[in-house]
Design a protein around this motif. Structure first.
Motif, PDB file in Angstrom:
ATOM      1  N   ASP A   1      49.057  59.592  62.622  1.00 13.60           N
ATOM      2  CA  ASP A   1      49.615  58.595  61.713  1.00 13.60           C
ATOM      3  C   ASP A   1      48.973  58.647  60.326  1.00 13.60           C
ATOM      4  OD1 ASP A   1      51.309  57.670  63.675  1.00 13.60           O
ATOM      5  OD2 ASP A   1      50.028  55.988  64.259  1.00 13.60           O
ATOM      6  N   SER A   2      47.757  59.192  60.239  1.00 13.46           N
ATOM      7  CA  SER A   2      47.062  59.232  58.954  1.00 13.46           C
ATOM      8  C   SER A   2      47.154  60.584  58.265  1.00 13.46           C
ATOM      9  CB  SER A   2      45.580  58.876  59.150  1.00 13.46           C
ATOM     10  OG  SER A   2      45.425  57.539  59.567  1.00 13.46           O
ATOM     11  N   PHE A   3      47.049  61.665  59.035  1.00 13.64           N
ATOM     12  CA  PHE A   3      47.003  63.003  58.443  1.00 13.64           C
ATOM     13  C   PHE A   3      48.250  63.838  58.739  1.00 13.64           C
ATOM     14  CE2 PHE A   3      42.471  61.878  58.680  1.00 13.64           C
ATOM     15  CZ  PHE A   3      42.080  62.164  57.380  1.00 13.64           C
ATOM     16  N   GLY A   4      49.230  63.250  59.410  1.00  7.86           N
ATOM     17  CA  GLY A   4      50.472  63.965  59.634  1.00  7.86           C
ATOM     18  C   GLY A   4      50.492  64.727  60.946  1.00  7.86           C
ATOM     19  N   ASN A   5      51.667  65.259  61.241  1.00  9.42           N
ATOM     20  CA  ASN A   5      51.898  65.939  62.513  1.00  9.42           C
ATOM     21  C   ASN A   5      51.748  67.450  62.342  1.00  9.42           C
ATOM     22  OD1 ASN A   5      52.569  65.804  65.295  1.00  9.42           O
ATOM     23  ND2 ASN A   5      54.655  66.448  64.843  1.00  9.42           N
ATOM     24  N   GLY A   6      50.565  67.856  61.878  1.00 14.84           N
ATOM     25  CA  GLY A   6      50.276  69.277  61.714  1.00 14.84           C
ATOM     26  C   GLY A   6      49.774  69.896  62.998  1.00 14.84           C
ATOM     27  N   MET A   7      49.217  71.089  62.896  1.00 15.52           N
ATOM     28  CA  MET A   7      48.895  71.865  64.092  1.00 15.52           C
ATOM     29  C   MET A   7      47.807  71.239  64.955  1.00 15.52           C
ATOM     30  SD  MET A   7      49.308  75.844  63.091  1.00 15.52           S
ATOM     31  CE  MET A   7      48.897  76.252  64.778  1.00 15.52           C
ATOM     32  N   LEU A   8      46.967  70.390  64.381  1.00 14.04           N
ATOM     33  CA  LEU A   8      45.934  69.742  65.186  1.00 14.04           C
ATOM     34  C   LEU A   8      46.533  68.719  66.137  1.00 14.04           C
ATOM     35  CD1 LEU A   8      42.877  69.230  65.727  1.00 14.04           C
ATOM     36  CD2 LEU A   8      42.986  67.483  63.939  1.00 14.04           C
TER      37      LEU A   8
ATOM     38  N   ARG B   1      53.207  69.321  53.741  1.00 15.19           N
ATOM     39  CA  ARG B   1      52.109  68.401  53.478  1.00 15.19           C
ATOM     40  C   ARG B   1      51.291  68.154  54.741  1.00 15.19           C
ATOM     41  NH1 ARG B   1      53.648  62.738  53.854  1.00 15.19           N
ATOM     42  NH2 ARG B   1      54.677  62.711  51.837  1.00 15.19           N
ATOM     43  N   ASP B   2      51.956  68.001  55.883  1.00 13.83           N
ATOM     44  CA  ASP B   2      51.232  67.800  57.144  1.00 13.83           C
ATOM     45  C   ASP B   2      50.294  68.965  57.436  1.00 13.83           C
ATOM     46  OD1 ASP B   2      52.588  65.433  57.467  1.00 13.83           O
ATOM     47  OD2 ASP B   2      53.890  66.156  59.085  1.00 13.83           O
ATOM     48  N   GLN B   3      50.770  70.198  57.246  1.00  9.85           N
ATOM     49  CA  GLN B   3      49.926  71.365  57.497  1.00  9.85           C
ATOM     50  C   GLN B   3      48.745  71.398  56.529  1.00  9.85           C
ATOM     51  OE1 GLN B   3      50.417  72.924  60.224  1.00  9.85           O
ATOM     52  NE2 GLN B   3      52.426  72.009  60.588  1.00  9.85           N
ATOM     53  N   VAL B   4      49.020  71.111  55.260  1.00  7.61           N
ATOM     54  CA  VAL B   4      47.961  71.141  54.247  1.00  7.61           C
ATOM     55  C   VAL B   4      46.881  70.120  54.575  1.00  7.61           C
ATOM     56  CG1 VAL B   4      47.474  70.540  51.838  1.00  7.61           C
ATOM     57  CG2 VAL B   4      49.326  72.123  52.377  1.00  7.61           C
ATOM     58  N   LEU B   5      47.282  68.903  54.933  1.00  2.82           N
ATOM     59  CA  LEU B   5      46.301  67.857  55.235  1.00  2.82           C
ATOM     60  C   LEU B   5      45.435  68.226  56.428  1.00  2.82           C
ATOM     61  CD1 LEU B   5      48.475  64.660  54.673  1.00  2.82           C
ATOM     62  CD2 LEU B   5      46.585  65.462  53.249  1.00  2.82           C
ATOM     63  N   ILE B   6      46.058  68.786  57.464  1.00  2.00           N
ATOM     64  CA  ILE B   6      45.283  69.183  58.639  1.00  2.00           C
ATOM     65  C   ILE B   6      44.353  70.341  58.302  1.00  2.00           C
ATOM     66  CG2 ILE B   6      45.471  70.273  60.904  1.00  2.00           C
ATOM     67  CD1 ILE B   6      45.956  67.244  60.927  1.00  2.00           C
ATOM     68  N   PHE B   7      44.820  71.309  57.499  1.00  5.68           N
ATOM     69  CA  PHE B   7      43.943  72.421  57.118  1.00  5.68           C
ATOM     70  C   PHE B   7      42.769  71.921  56.285  1.00  5.68           C
ATOM     71  CE2 PHE B   7      47.719  75.578  57.380  1.00  5.68           C
ATOM     72  CZ  PHE B   7      47.507  75.723  58.741  1.00  5.68           C
ATOM     73  N   LEU B   8      43.027  70.951  55.398  1.00  4.31           N
ATOM     74  CA  LEU B   8      41.929  70.378  54.617  1.00  4.31           C
ATOM     75  C   LEU B   8      40.927  69.674  55.521  1.00  4.31           C
ATOM     76  CD1 LEU B   8      43.752  68.878  51.498  1.00  4.31           C
ATOM     77  CD2 LEU B   8      42.015  70.675  51.461  1.00  4.31           C
ATOM     78  N   LEU B   9      41.439  68.886  56.476  1.00  2.00           N
ATOM     79  CA  LEU B   9      40.560  68.140  57.373  1.00  2.00           C
ATOM     80  C   LEU B   9      39.754  69.074  58.262  1.00  2.00           C
ATOM     81  CD1 LEU B   9      39.660  65.480  58.787  1.00  2.00           C
ATOM     82  CD2 LEU B   9      41.664  65.731  60.267  1.00  2.00           C
TER      83      LEU B   9
ATOM     84  N   LEU C   1      46.229  60.625  48.369  1.00  2.00           N
ATOM     85  CA  LEU C   1      46.082  61.960  48.935  1.00  2.00           C
ATOM     86  C   LEU C   1      47.441  62.636  49.099  1.00  2.00           C
ATOM     87  CD1 LEU C   1      44.082  64.016  50.178  1.00  2.00           C
ATOM     88  CD2 LEU C   1      44.422  62.875  52.375  1.00  2.00           C
ATOM     89  N   TYR C   2      48.404  61.910  49.632  1.00  2.00           N
ATOM     90  CA  TYR C   2      49.749  62.471  49.805  1.00  2.00           C
ATOM     91  C   TYR C   2      50.343  62.864  48.458  1.00  2.00           C
ATOM     92  CZ  TYR C   2      49.867  60.541  54.593  1.00  2.00           C
ATOM     93  OH  TYR C   2      49.610  60.244  55.911  1.00  2.00           O
ATOM     94  N   ALA C   3      50.105  62.035  47.439  1.00  2.00           N
ATOM     95  CA  ALA C   3      50.716  62.286  46.129  1.00  2.00           C
ATOM     96  C   ALA C   3      50.230  63.594  45.522  1.00  2.00           C
ATOM     97  CB  ALA C   3      50.421  61.118  45.186  1.00  2.00           C
ATOM     98  N   VAL C   4      48.931  63.879  45.616  1.00  2.00           N
ATOM     99  CA  VAL C   4      48.442  65.120  45.015  1.00  2.00           C
ATOM    100  C   VAL C   4      48.955  66.326  45.782  1.00  2.00           C
ATOM    101  CG1 VAL C   4      46.223  65.292  46.256  1.00  2.00           C
ATOM    102  CG2 VAL C   4      46.425  66.207  43.949  1.00  2.00           C
ATOM    103  N   CYS C   5      49.035  66.214  47.107  1.00  2.00           N
ATOM    104  CA  CYS C   5      49.597  67.318  47.890  1.00  2.00           C
ATOM    105  C   CYS C   5      51.074  67.519  47.564  1.00  2.00           C
ATOM    106  CB  CYS C   5      49.427  67.048  49.383  1.00  2.00           C
ATOM    107  SG  CYS C   5      47.723  67.144  49.968  1.00  2.00           S
TER     108      CYS C   5
END
Length: 467
Positions: A97-104, A269-277, A223-227
């Motif tokens: 819910d916070s960082f998106g539905n990326g690969m993690l 964006r979901d993938q980017v956020l998870i990769f950053l995290l 965070l979402y806006a810059v991505c």
């Protein structure tokens, strides 16, 4: 204690009853887990063995954790029977819910599709091409440390900045500074919010205008806006005359297939956020504790430095040097044994299962714990001792596959593990060649957040070696 023989149980599970860790009659082990969850898991294994039930919370809101501590049990949960253990627990939902539905966090066909689209970008050849960016960011850290007050640096902060800048540069190319500033400001707010909600027995809806919800929403919006801005710029730029950009975001934007289509802007964006995290906190943890441990053990530090100087001389390390620096790699592996960046991994059981001879019911919250398995006396004699020679090829061949699993395992193993090792070996080689490290903070308490966290400074006194 319950009988240990395998048997069919009334609820349909097979195996022995799982022993329970003693706790408060009303709240179970709630306060123990809040005060020191990693120590509580170690105590559970020492008192009750390789599968232990830990309860937390008041009646009606009580959580039950089925903890699996053996290498064989971890292999069953993460690999052999991975289809029966899903990322369906509350903690993963809060990350989602916070960082998106990326690969993690994604599952089922979502995960398989994402993995197929992303996998070509994480081949060894592609990842090896990022070595230069890692070396550049490490050199920037070395230069900054020349001005360290009193010759003392906090290696935890330093490695977090190095790893964040490296992954941001690889993801975004030239858009590093703005991204790093936003991540520095927003990630701590969001991760604390995830932890608080993930470990709470009950939460108010995110839509309620509480101070915590509002702070987290503001951080997520920023965070979402810059991505989103960088993604839109990439997609609007097209291909330059010099050829396609090689940063990971551009490659993700171009990824596609007849079977899987391509990522839309929200999926990117979901993938980017998870990769950053996942891509900076984990590597930063491994590097910081490697330096801390070497700062406590000058004999191992000297041996690692001798290898680095002998192999590299004055040249910048590259991807091909990973195989030429075996002892340095052993140092990193031993640091990741003692301080795994993912100290606890959670799953939810789909169906009743027998794990290591014990009955795990359907719908149970199940954890495997590298923090505990990496200290299991069956695999690691004198487990708290720092000894890189545990990871010679001969020693590794004598242990079960999942006695050491800092990158998880099975079909959900970390896709970025080669990049993490590449970055860590290159950075550590350059740091050891330039400086001698002496630990100032000899005892560094830790806690389990989304990743392992140092609770306090991790300072080292550095002395320039003139390299």
């Amino acid at each position: 204690m319950a009988a240990v023989e395998s048997r069919a149980r009334a609820d349909g599970t097979a195996g022995a009853e799982v022993p329970s860790l003693a706790g408060n009659p009303l709240l179970g082990s709630l306060f123990d887990l809040k005060a020191d969850s990693l120590g509580t898991y170690l105590r559970a294994r020492a008192q009750h063995g390789d599968v232990v039930r830990v309860t937390a919370g008041p009646p009606g809101l009580r959580a039950e954790l089925y903890c699996v501590f053996s290498a064989e049990g971890a292999q069953q949960v993460l690999a052999a029977q991975s289809a029966n253990f899903r990322k369906d627990n509350t903690f993963y939902q809060e990350i989602r819910d916070s960082f998106g539905n990326g690969m993690l966090t994604s599952q089922d066909e979502d995960y398989l599709r994402q993995r197929r689209l992303v996998q070509p970008l994480f081949t060894k050849r592609r990842v090896d091409g990022y070595a230069g960016a890692v070396a550049d960011e490490t050199q920037a850290t070395l230069t900054a440390w020349e001005q360290a007050p009193g010759g003392v640096v906090d290696v935890s902060d330093g490695m977090m900045q190095l790893a964040l800048r490296a992954v941001a540069r690889i993801l975004f190319g030239t858009d590093v500074d703005a991204t790093v500033d936003v991540v520095d400001r927003c990630f701590p707010v969001i991760t604390e919010y995830v932890l608080r909600r993930g470990y709470s027995p009950a939460n108010v809806p995110r839509s309620w205008p509480t101070p915590g919800n509002r702070r987290a929403a503001a951080a997520m919006d920023e965070l979402y806006a810059v991505c989103d801005r960088i993604i839109a710029e990439r997609r609007g730029a097209g291909t330059a005359d010099a050829g396609p950009a090689e940063d990971l975001l551009s490659l993700l934007s171009a990824a596609g297939s007849t079977q899987d289509g391509e990522f839309d802007a929200a999926e990117l964006r979901d993938q980017v956020l998870i990769f950053l995290l996942a891509g900076h906190e984990t590597t930063a943890t491994s590097l910081a504790f490697s330096l801390h441990l070497l700062g406590l053990h000058p004999e191992h530090q000297a041996r690692a430095r001798e290898e680095v100087v002998r192999v590299l001389g004055d040249r910048t390390p590259g991807a091909a040097d990973l195989e030429r620096l075996p002892y340095l790699t052993q140092v990193l592996k031993e640091a990741m044994r003692l301080y795994p960046a993912a100290p606890v991994i959670g799953r939810s059981s789909v169906a009743a299962t027998e794990v290591a001879g014990h009955a795990i019911p359907a719908g149970a919250d199940v954890i495997v714990a590298p923090w505990v398995t990496h200290r299991h006396p069956r695999y690691w004699p004198d487990a708290e001792c720092f000894d890189p020679d545990r990871f010679t090829p001969e020693a590794e061949a004598q242990r079960p596959r999942y006695a050491w699993f800092p990158f998880g395992g099975g079909p959900r193993a970390c896709i970025g593990q080669h990049f993490s090792m590449l970055e860590s070996v290159i950075a550590l080689a350059m740091l050891l060649r330039a400086y001698e490290f002496e630990a100032v903070d000899t005892d560094v308490p830790v806690s389990a957040g989304i990743t392992l966290r140092a609770e306090g400074p991790m300072r080292c006194r550095i002395r320039s070696l003139g390299g």
